[in-house]
Design a protein around this motif. Structure first.
Motif, short mmCIF file in Angstrom:
data_model
loop_
_atom_site.label_atom_id
_atom_site.label_comp_id
_atom_site.label_asym_id
_atom_site.label_seq_id
_atom_site.Cartn_x
_atom_site.Cartn_y
_atom_site.Cartn_z
N PRO A 159 0.83 -1.22 0.00
CA PRO A 159 0.00 0.00 0.00
C PRO A 159 0.86 1.26 0.00
O PRO A 159 1.85 1.34 0.73
N MET A 201 -7.08 5.12 3.96
CA MET A 201 -6.67 5.69 5.24
C MET A 201 -6.49 7.20 5.12
O MET A 201 -5.76 7.67 4.25
N ASP A 221 -13.80 4.28 -0.72
CA ASP A 221 -13.26 3.03 -0.21
C ASP A 221 -13.10 3.15 1.30
O ASP A 221 -12.31 3.96 1.78
N PRO A 222 -13.84 2.36 2.07
CA PRO A 222 -13.74 2.48 3.53
C PRO A 222 -12.36 2.13 4.07
O PRO A 222 -12.04 2.49 5.20
N ASP A 223 -11.54 1.46 3.27
CA ASP A 223 -10.18 1.12 3.70
C ASP A 223 -9.16 2.20 3.35
O ASP A 223 -7.99 2.09 3.71
N GLU A 255 -7.78 8.14 -4.41
CA GLU A 255 -8.35 6.79 -4.48
C GLU A 255 -8.31 6.28 -5.92
O GLU A 255 -7.90 5.13 -6.16
N ALA A 270 -3.45 4.05 -1.16
CA ALA A 270 -4.10 3.40 -0.03
C ALA A 270 -4.50 4.42 1.04
O ALA A 270 -5.26 4.09 1.95
N GLY A 271 -3.97 5.63 0.95
CA GLY A 271 -4.30 6.64 1.94
C GLY A 271 -3.46 7.88 1.77
O GLY A 271 -2.60 7.97 0.88
N ARG A 317 -14.67 9.86 0.85
CA ARG A 317 -14.02 8.55 0.69
C ARG A 317 -15.03 7.54 0.16
O ARG A 317 -16.10 7.37 0.71
N THR A 352 -8.80 8.19 10.04
CA THR A 352 -8.33 6.86 10.39
C THR A 352 -7.24 6.96 11.45
O THR A 352 -7.17 6.14 12.35
#
Length: 161
Positions: free
Chosen positions: A33, A105, A101-103, A56, A61-62, A99, A134
């Motif tokens: 990530p 970060m 995507d809930p993943d 995203e 990934a964040g 966001r 997060t």
């Protein structure tokens, strides 16, 4: 990325489009990530939301978004000024709401320790956590003992003075 790719200081000179493109190259080139420094979210609340959607889409990934006023300064440089806590919490809320995507970060970063006392820095970070990022990331914690009172969900870079 500003230094390595454009040869400019980290003071907010890269645009959202440039950051997304460069960070996207990295995300596509690695099997782990990838996260990116999204500076202040590149403007208004709408810009912060767009920042999240664009990152995203680029495969990140964040990211972390900081609480400096524009023009921002590298976190290690002097001369920083911060937005009000309420402005930053609204920035965080806009980013989290955008966001898909809930993943993905979202790290709320404060540079407050460079310009405020430790207790006010911790208070800021706690307020940011309440806005639902997060993670919360504090820069410039002055001593390793600072870890003792920070929330478990936080990330803190600390330098022994």
């Amino acid at each position: 990325m500003a230094n390595a790719t454009a040869g400019v200081p980290d003071i907010g000179l890269l645009t959202l489009t440039e950051v997304v493109q460069l960070a996207g190259y990295i995300a596509k080139a690695v099997k782990i990530p990838a996260m990116v420094d999204a500076d202040t979210g590149f403007g208004s609340l709408e810009n912060a939301a767009r920042t999240i959607r664009e990152l995203e889409a680029a495969g990140l990934a964040g990211c972390h978004i900081e609480d400096q006023e524009f023009p921002k300064r590298c976190g290690h440089l002097s001369g920083k000024s911060l937005v009000d806590v309420e402005d930053m919490t609204e920035r965080i809320k806009a980013a989290v709401a955008a966001r898909r995507d809930p993943d993905f970060m979202i790290i709320a970063r404060t540079d407050a320790r460079a310009v405020e006392d430790f207790d006010r820095t911790v208070d800021r970070a706690q307020r940011y956590m309440e806005a639902a990022p997060t993670q919360s990331f504090r820069k410039h914690c002055k001593a390793l003992r600072s870890f003792a009172i920070l929330p478990v969900r936080s990330i803190c870079r600390c330098w022994q003075t």
